[in-house]
Design a protein around this motif. Structure first.
Motif: not given
Length: 323
Positions: A154-161
């Motif tokens: 989940f690249r660029r995800s505020r939660v996962f990255d």
């Protein structure tokens, strides 16, 4: 009569990137836009004729020949020793300064003194965003996401990255935790107040520690989008043991900025993330297996710098940096 101080001293660390560095300095001098700038290049023992080429192409700049590879932090500190400017700008040798960026960056810093460290936008050659000008600070959550590879899925995800700062395009002024050393502006007095870069680091991680040390002193850090460079990531470390150096920097950052038990957990999560990636390379039978190499060298980078400098480069362990 005393000569007025320049507006800014641009410090560039060069190692075997002669042509890129000559072009980088040229882009700075071409786009001064009325800014009075001193340019200092610290050459880390290059064998490609960098020092001679720089002096021939740009005779007005200062070239320091270190005689050996000091790494980034020590070379920056050497360059700043020669600085006369009100501001210091750290700039990567594989960067090209775009028109109006330098004067706008200086003007913004003067008009907004609440921001003590200012970065900008880094772009690829096609002028699309290359997001490495700033990062979020590592946390146990972000390292857990790295260990489980959710930060990759989940690249660029505020939660996962979260360290990527999400999908933000660096197109608005925003306070950020970490300004990277590829484009970093700070008042020379503030650089001195912070004690310069931590010389225990060799390459990677020193700018993150510097930013968080500034945060501990109440110095806000912000990105200013109109200041932009084209940046070729990893120009001076391409083809080397970059993965191991990056991990060594991360381990050192944790040791420097986190309590010991928390840092130990963080290092375990980093190692778990490398192990998972190496395992995937084995399962998929890839011909090129960089993570497998990094995993095999975990004893070299797992203690961080300065041990990693000796283990990865065959150099003597440097003397501990002064407090």
């Amino acid at each position: 009569m005393k000569t007025p101080a320049p507006d800014v001293t641009v410090v560039i660390v060069n190692y075997e990137t002669r042509d890129d560095t000559v072009a980088c300095v040229g882009s700075v001098l071409e786009h001064l836009g009325g800014v009075d700038a001193q340019v200092v290049v610290v050459d880390n023992g290059s064998r490609d004729g960098s020092a001679e080429a720089l002096r021939a192409a740009h005779p007005g700049i200062d070239v320091i020949e270190a005689g050996e590879n000091l790494g980034f932090a020590r070379a920056v500190n050497r360059g700043v020793e020669l600085a006369r400017g009100e501001f210091v700008l750290l700039l990567n040798p594989d960067a090209v300064m775009l028109e109006h960026s330098l004067p706008k960056l200086i003007a913004f810093a003067r008009e907004n003194p609440q921001y003590r460290i200012v970065g900008g936008r880094t772009l690829r050659g096609d002028l699309t965003l290359e997001p490495s000008s700033c990062w979020g600070a590592p946390t146990l959550w972000s390292l857990t996401m790295y260990a489980t590879m959710l930060s990759t899925v989940f690249r660029r995800s505020r939660v996962f990255d979260p360290e990527s700062l999400g999908a933000w395009q660096r197109d608005t002024v925003r306070e950020v935790p970490i300004i990277t050393g590829c484009l970093l502006l700070i008042r020379r007095a503030d650089f001195a107040e912070l004690g310069g870069m931590d010389e225990d680091f060799f390459l990677y991680g020193e700018d993150a520690e510097f930013s968080m040390r500034a945060a501990a002193q109440g110095m806000a850090r912000a990105v200013y989008p109109p200041a932009a460079i084209i940046h070729t990531v990893g120009g001076s470390s391409a083809g080397s043991s970059k993965g191991s150096m990056v991990l060594a920097g991360k381990v050192t950052y944790l040791a420097k900025t986190w309590p010991p038990r928390r840092a130990a957990v963080g290092v375990l999560l980093l190692k778990a993330g490398v192990a998972v990636r190496a395992g995937l390379e084995a399962v998929t039978r890839r011909s090129h297996r960089p993570w497998t190499t990094v995993w095999r060298r975990r004893a070299d980078w797992g203690s961080g710098y300065p041990h990693a400098e000796a283990a990865l480069f065959g150099r003597p362990v440097p003397e501990p940096a002064a407090a």
